[in-house]
Design an enzyme around this catalytic site. Structure first.
Site, short mmCIF file in Angstrom:
data_model
loop_
_atom_site.label_atom_id
_atom_site.label_comp_id
_atom_site.label_asym_id
_atom_site.label_seq_id
_atom_site.Cartn_x
_atom_site.Cartn_y
_atom_site.Cartn_z
CB THR A 1 -2.86 3.86 1.11
OG1 THR A 1 -2.59 4.59 -0.09
CG2 THR A 1 -4.22 3.21 0.98
CG LEU B 1 -1.99 -1.00 1.44
CD1 LEU B 1 -2.65 -0.84 2.80
CD2 LEU B 1 -3.04 -0.88 0.35
CG ASP B 2 0.61 4.52 -2.80
OD1 ASP B 2 1.29 3.60 -3.28
OD2 ASP B 2 -0.06 5.32 -3.49
CE LYS B 3 5.71 8.95 4.34
NZ LYS B 3 6.56 10.09 3.97
#
Length: 299
Positions: free
Chosen positions: A94, A90-92
């Site tokens: 998110t 997951l993105d930082k």
């Protein structure tokens, strides 16, 4: 020093969000993740990923999930536990449902489910504006490009297979970009108010930054707090509508502190029997929904 003024306090909270977990000891971070465990069995551990915590390390990153997996495994089991394994990313920025595996074999099994699109993922995002239509599918390939500006940087962007012919306005097929990856995102609007919408999103594919790019460049509805994909050629804070600023009690000059409002809300994993995991949105996300008067759907 906690400011008495609620607006100042809210701003302080937002500004601190990204920094908080970068300043704690790895053991403390592992303990936080342990407390955020929503499910575990002999194969997997599911956590509710906090905001501002990268999955992998990199320049300037002190703490990331990958580094504390051995500590977390010991906290969850015993001193002899094998380190946990990452199954997806997951993105930082998110938040929400994230699956870890207890063994290499389990990790490969789960990764294959992601790769073969057998995992159903549902995200929630607060976006600027209204998508038109309110429900649909964005199916536009995505490619990484260098942005030529006073500060050169890379961004993911759309690489459509069609365009409108300038002469007669008809749709024509264009040559496919060799490096583009096909990307498909389902979306539907759950609520709208204060020049913003709450969307439910289902990415069918898993291209880097897919939801952010499809919303910003495909639908013209960038995610609230997505400063990277709210412009193309410049690196600058997101420009917010007057009404949104007023409801959030923010000045445009402070918009840079707004965090990305993208949350991995639900995940269904067909592992033996179908497993369904739900994580409620984080405190700041719920607070923004309240301020914007967006109705939180009942699960």
């Amino acid at each position: 020093q906690i400011p008495k003024d609620p607006t100042q306090r809210w701003l302080r909270e937002l500004a601190a969000l990204s920094q908080q977990l970068q300043q704690v000891h790895p053991n403390v971070l592992a303990k936080i993740l342990k407390e955020r465990t929503v499910y575990q069995n002999e194969e997997i551990v599911v956590i509710d990923k906090p905001y501002g915590l990268p999955v992998h390390g990199g320049p300037g990153i002190k703490n990331c999930i990958a580094d504390v997996l051995p500590i977390l495994a010991k906290m969850l089991e015993n001193m002899k536990a094998d380190p946990l394994h990452l199954c997806h990313r997951l993105d930082k920025e998110t938040t929400g449902v994230m699956v870890l595996a207890r063994s290499k074999e389990a990790a490969e099994k789960v990764r294959l489910l992601f790769k073969t699109r057998q995992v159903e993922k549902i995200y929630w995002a607060i976006v600027l504006g209204d998508p038109d239509p309110f429900e649909g599918v964005v199916e536009i390939p995505i490619v990484e490009k260098e942005v030529q500006s006073h500060q050169s940087h890379y961004k993911m962007t759309l690489a459509p297979n069609y365009r409108l012919c300038p002469e007669d306005g008809k749709v024509m097929k264009i040559r496919k970009n060799r490096n583009a990856e096909s990307a498909v995102t389902r979306y539907r609007r759950l609520a709208g108010a204060s020049a913003c919408s709450l969307l439910e999103l289902q990415p069918i594919t898993g291209v880097k930054h897919q939801i952010r790019v499809h919303l910003a460049y495909g639908l013209g509805c960038p995610i609230l707090g997505d400063h990277k994909y709210s412009h193309w050629s410049k690196l600058a804070p997101q420009k917010l509508p007057e009404l949104t600023l007023r409801k959030l009690k923010l000045e445009q000059s402070k918009a840079r502190h707004l965090p990305l409002h993208l949350h991995a809300h639900r995940l269904s994993l067909p592992l033996g029997q179908p497993l369904d995991f739900v994580c409620k949105p984080p405190h700041f996300f719920k607070k923004t929904l309240r301020k914007l008067e967006l109705d939180i759907p009942k699960d």
